[in-house]
Each structure stands twice: as C-alpha cells, then as structure tokens.
Design an enzyme around this catalytic site. Structure first.
Site, short mmCIF file in Angstrom:
data_model
loop_
_atom_site.label_atom_id
_atom_site.label_comp_id
_atom_site.label_asym_id
_atom_site.label_seq_id
_atom_site.Cartn_x
_atom_site.Cartn_y
_atom_site.Cartn_z
N GLU A 176 -1.34 6.10 -5.65
CA GLU A 176 -0.24 6.26 -4.69
C GLU A 176 1.13 6.13 -5.35
O GLU A 176 1.95 5.29 -4.97
CB GLU A 176 -0.37 5.24 -3.55
CG GLU A 176 -1.65 5.44 -2.76
CD GLU A 176 -1.72 4.64 -1.46
OE1 GLU A 176 -2.39 5.08 -0.53
OE2 GLU A 176 -1.09 3.57 -1.38
N GLU A 372 -9.14 8.47 -0.52
CA GLU A 372 -9.11 7.32 0.40
C GLU A 372 -8.95 7.82 1.82
O GLU A 372 -8.06 8.64 2.08
CB GLU A 372 -7.92 6.38 0.11
CG GLU A 372 -8.05 5.54 -1.11
CD GLU A 372 -6.90 4.55 -1.26
OE1 GLU A 372 -6.35 4.10 -0.24
OE2 GLU A 372 -6.54 4.26 -2.41
C1 BGP Z 1 -3.88 2.33 0.16
C2 BGP Z 1 -4.22 1.63 -1.14
C3 BGP Z 1 -5.47 0.84 -1.11
C4 BGP Z 1 -5.87 0.29 0.23
C5 BGP Z 1 -5.53 1.15 1.40
C6 BGP Z 1 -5.64 0.50 2.76
O1 BGP Z 1 -2.51 2.36 0.32
O2 BGP Z 1 -4.33 2.55 -2.20
O3 BGP Z 1 -5.43 -0.06 -2.17
O4 BGP Z 1 -5.85 -1.03 0.35
O5 BGP Z 1 -4.26 1.69 1.31
O6 BGP Z 1 -4.53 -0.28 3.01
P1 BGP Z 1 -4.64 -1.78 3.49
O7 BGP Z 1 -5.50 -2.45 2.49
O8 BGP Z 1 -3.27 -2.30 3.52
O9 BGP Z 1 -5.27 -1.72 4.83
#
Ligand code: BGP
Length: 474
Positions: A176, A372
């Site tokens: 990201e 993701e």
């Molecule tokens: C993305 C990241 C992840 C992950 C996901 C979910 O931004 O790459 O590392 O954690 O989001 O977000 P969160 O964990 O804040 O729910």
C-alpha cells in the site's frame, strides 16, 4: 465452464508483523511495527520512542505464527490455497537493516516457511516491506527521508531474491505505497517517520515516496536479473471514490483526489515515470525530491510486471472544506446512503471492486492481482461451539461475484485473489484482535490473553468449496 482461468490463484494473505510474533527471537531486530501499541475504534495506536514497560504491543506475540506456521499452512492447504501471501520481516534478515552479514536464523525461518507452502503446491507471494522498517534505520538515518535507504533496501532485496531463488517467484515491493498520501499516520505506518513540529507532511511524503519508488525500481531490476522468472508487482490501496453528487466542482475534486492519492503512485511504478499531473503536484506542494541524474532511467527500468491492490470499501468525496463533509481517500466521514457499513465504519461495496478493476485495467492494461479483500467483524461462538460467520461469507461471495463479472463481462486480466487475514490476526489500523477477518479463529483477545488455539469457522468450509469449483460454487 468457470469464468476464471484454470490456474487462477486463490488464496489468503497475512503480513509478518501482524501474525508472526517472536519479535526479538532468533536474532531479529526491533522493527517500527514493534513500537505500535494496541488501539481501538476510538483510540489511535501510539508509536512510542522505545518499549514502554506498561504498554501493550500486539506484534510482540501476535498469533505466534512464527512457531505455529506448519499447523496454519496445513489448514490453508486443506482449503485448497494455490497461493499464500505473506511478507518477509526485514529485521529478521538484517536486524539493524544494514548489517554486514544477514542473520542466518532469519533466512532459515523463511526457507522453512516457503518449503512448507511448496510442499502443498502453494506458491508464496511475498511482500518485501509490509508496514515495517528496521527501527535502527529510523534512529540512525531518519528512515525513508534519507536517500541512503535506497541502496540499503536494494541490498536486502538482493539478499532474499538470491536466497529464495526458485522457491519464490511472485513478489510485491511496498505494501500500500499510496498510504503515504494519507498524512502523518501513513508516514508512521509506511516508514516509521515522526514529523517535526511545523513540518509539512505532504513535502515529507513526496520525498519519502521518491525514495521508495527508486528502491522499488532497483529491486524490480535486480529481481529480474537474478531470476528472469520472477514476477514483481507494486501494491496499492484502492478505495473506490465517488463524488457526493454531479456538481462539476465535486467531480473535479474526485479526479484530483484520485490523481493525488492513487495514480501519482501507480503511474510511476507501472509506467516508469512521473506523469505531467504528478509534476504539477510536486511543484504545488513545493516538495524538493532532490532528484539525481540516473533517477529517471532507473524508474523506467524498474517498471513492475503486475499491479497488486487491496480493496475493502468505497468512499465519498466532496469539495466542501468543513471537516464533516470532506471525506478522505481511505474512509471518509461522508456516508453513502446506498450502502451498508461494517462495525468499523467501512462501506460494503462489491460494485466498487468491479469499478476498481475496470479503472486500473483500463488505465494500465497489465495483469491485476487482488491481494487483499475481506470483512473485519467480531465473531462469537454458538452453543455447539461453531462460529457461524455468514456475514463474512456474504461479503466475500458478493466480492467474488464482482471480480468474476469484471473478468467475464468486462475483459479484465486478473491473476488471482487472496483474502486478507485468512487466519485471524492483529489489525494494522487499530491493533485489535477482535477485528477478525479469518477463516480460522485464533483464541486471543485484545489484551493478549488466550490459548492461541485455532478453530475453523463456517467460512472455512465455504471457501474450500469456492476454490474447489474455481469460483463456480459461491
Ligand atoms: C490493509 C493492510 C493490512 C491490513 C488491512 C486491514 O490496509 O495492508 O495490513 O491490516 O488493511 O486493515 P485493518 O487491519 O486495519 O482492519
């Protein structure tokens, strides 16, 4: 006949700091993520100067994947994963980031982890830097503010490309990378950078981004040289933005936000050069990138092979400057009346995923990979001990349908799909454990209590069916 190709890469994704634990074991150095305290929906995580004795740092033990990975990989194999996305923790390989020799114990851990995946015919997809940097580099060089980081990162990348040659063939450089456009929090997550008083966050972010672009390009170049079979992608956060209405001023604002927070980054990494619009942004922000001769050639030579992106939600943009109506590119304050929201306020929008796929493929025409996507929710046990997470199944089902439509009806070239947090892990945003994404439940709470025992949720059996039918049985 499935809408998707026979070798479509189904799987799941995690990141080292959110699952491994063992934060100073086997020679590992401290990373920036190890200094992030637990937070909550209303309590931001703190990035501390050192380890405070009374604070709780969830990455230190996380879900102990470091010791339990064999058990966990076996569960992923049981679901039929073709690919497993994880990251290498740089500080396991170079505890201080730039040590004269890599840490053999750290290298061995990933050897064994990747072997375990390959044993089941599961390809590793590996992120070189997922929201953590060896902390020593922050203390000594100011992290990615400093151009020295480019060659330090290149050396780390070359070390792991050589070591895992033949085992890992798919890579992502920075997770990201466009989180840098989201202010100080983004700088902390991506680079462990604290702003000085009165410092302009955008100036710092653009300089950091320039260094990361160069480091990514150098890694792509080296990765291709070391193994021509390597496929190396960029990774961006894609949150599909909508203008609040058809007022042309809002439409223009939408376009600007998209350019600044997304395409600024992907244009450089995919096309190998700053766009004219990006040059204007640099000028308007008055950022001094301290570019050097050779930078342009390196960016051109280090173009990525594919675009990996995360997609969770869409958001609404308005030109109005009062804080309630602004929205930002991750999760704005403006609610979309056509959508429902998760408990954490994230809009549930499968059509937004289809739009994202079309926008990216239309603009760049290179293969895409959804690395993701998932639904963070509180899970609970039924009386019979089952976890009936039908809300998660519904979310994933609708998003998989959207990606199938974009392939079948819109002609998008999609390599694969890895759901986020295929096993429950620490939330990056809040540090909570109770924001669960997994097909596999992990017995651990927000304070670090629990047996760490693993348990299959209903979604586990559902996803196994989805993969087994190549997406036909949803
Ligand atoms: C993305 C990241 C992840 C992950 C996901 C979910 O931004 O790459 O590392 O954690 O989001 O977000 P969160 O964990 O804040 O729910």
């Amino acid at each position: 006949m499935s809408a998707l190709k026979k070798d479509f890469l189904w799987g799941g994704a995690v990141a080292a700091n959110q699952c491994e634990g063992a934060y100073i074991e086997a020679g590992k150095g401290l990373s920036t993520a190890d200094l992030m305290t637990a937070g909550g929906k209303k309590m931001p995580r703190r990035y501390t100067m050192g380890i405070e004795p009374r604070a709780y740092y969830p990455s230190h033990d996380a879900i102990d994947f470091y010791h339990k990975y064999k058990e966990d990989i076996a569960l992923f194999a049981e679901m039929g994963f073709k690919v497993f996305r994880t990251s290498i923790n740089w500080a396991r390989i170079f505890p201080n980031g730039d040590d004269s020799e890599p840490n053999e114990e750290g290298l061995k851990f990933y050897d064994s982890l990747f072997d375990e995946c390959l044993k089941y015919g599961m390809q590793p997809l590996v992120t070189l830097s997922h929201y953590e940097t060896p902390y020593s580099l922050v203390e000594r060089f100011g992290s990615w503010r400093n151009r020295r980081m480019v060659e330090i990162f290149e050396r780390y990348a070359v070390t792991v490309f050589n070591r895992y040659r033949g085992k890992v063939k798919m890579w992502l450089t920075f997770n990201e990378i466009n989180i840098l456009a989201s202010g100080e929090q983004g700088l902390v997550m991506a680079a462990g950078i604290r702003l000085e008083e009165d410092e302009d966050e955008r100036k710092v972010a653009l300089k950091v981004a320039h260094h990361m672009f160069l480091a990514s390009a150098a890694a792509v170049k080296a990765g291709h040289r070391i193994d021509p079979e390597n496929k190396i992608g960029m990774m961006m956060l894609y949150s599909t933005p909508y203008a609040i209405n058809c007022d042309p001023a809002n439409q223009l604002e939408l376009l600007y936000r998209q350019e600044e927070s997304m395409f600024y980054f992907s244009d450089v990494q995919v096309r190998g050069a700053y766009s004219p619009r990006a040059r204007k942004i640099i000028q308007q922000v008055q950022a001094n990138l301290e570019e050097q001769p050779g930078d342009e050639i390196l960016l051109e030579d280090g173009k990525v092979d594919f675009i990996g992106f995360s997609y969770y939600m869409s958001n609404v943009i308005s030109v109005k400057k009062d804080s309630q109506q602004q929205g930002n590119f991750i999760s704005g304050d403006i609610k979309n009346p056509f959508l429902s929201y998760s408990e954490w306020g994230w809009a549930i929008d499968p059509t937004g995923l289809r739009i994202a796929l079309n926008q990216l493929y239309g603009r760049y025409g290179i293969p895409l990979f959804i690395v993701e996507n998932g639904f963070g929710a509180v899970d609970s046990f039924e009386k019979d001990g089952a976890i009936r997470d039908e809300y998660r199944i519904k979310y994933l089902k609708e998003h998989i349908q959207a990606l199938k439509d974009s392939v079948e009806q819109d002609g998008v070239d999609l390599m694969g799909y890895t759901t986020w947090g295929c096993i429950d892990l620490i939330s990056a945003g809040t540090g909570e454990m109770s924001k669960r994404y997994g097909f596999v439940y992990v017995d651990r709470d927000d304070c670090g209590n629990g047996t760490l025992e693993r348990k299959k949720k209903d979604s586990f059996y559902w996803y196994r069916k989805v993969i087994g039918s190549n997406g036909e049985c949803l």
